[in-house]
Design a protein around this motif. Sequence first.
Motif: not given
Length: 83
Positions: A6-8, A53-54, A35-48
């Motif tokens: 799943v991708r955002l 994944s959410p 957690a705010p970090s979970q939100l941040w990680r899901a919005k990063l580019p897939v290559e990061d």
Amino acid sequence: MQKYVVRLKVKEFLEAQDRKNIATEKELASKMKIAPSQLWRAKLPVEDENYNSPGNQFIAGVLKVFGGNFQDYFYIDEISLRR
């Protein structure tokens, strides 16, 4: 080997956040019960390397806070697993 993930849809997600007048990531994460970090990680580019994944709680939080359908904020991607 192939796998589905799943991708955002980040653009649509950010537009929904704006429509709901949720000003900060901290406020949004609190409303989504993640957690705010979970939100941040899901919005990063897939290559990061920090991308995640959410997960279930993230997806449920998005649908609860913003309403709408799964397809409004997410899509399914097929990836190849390296061996």
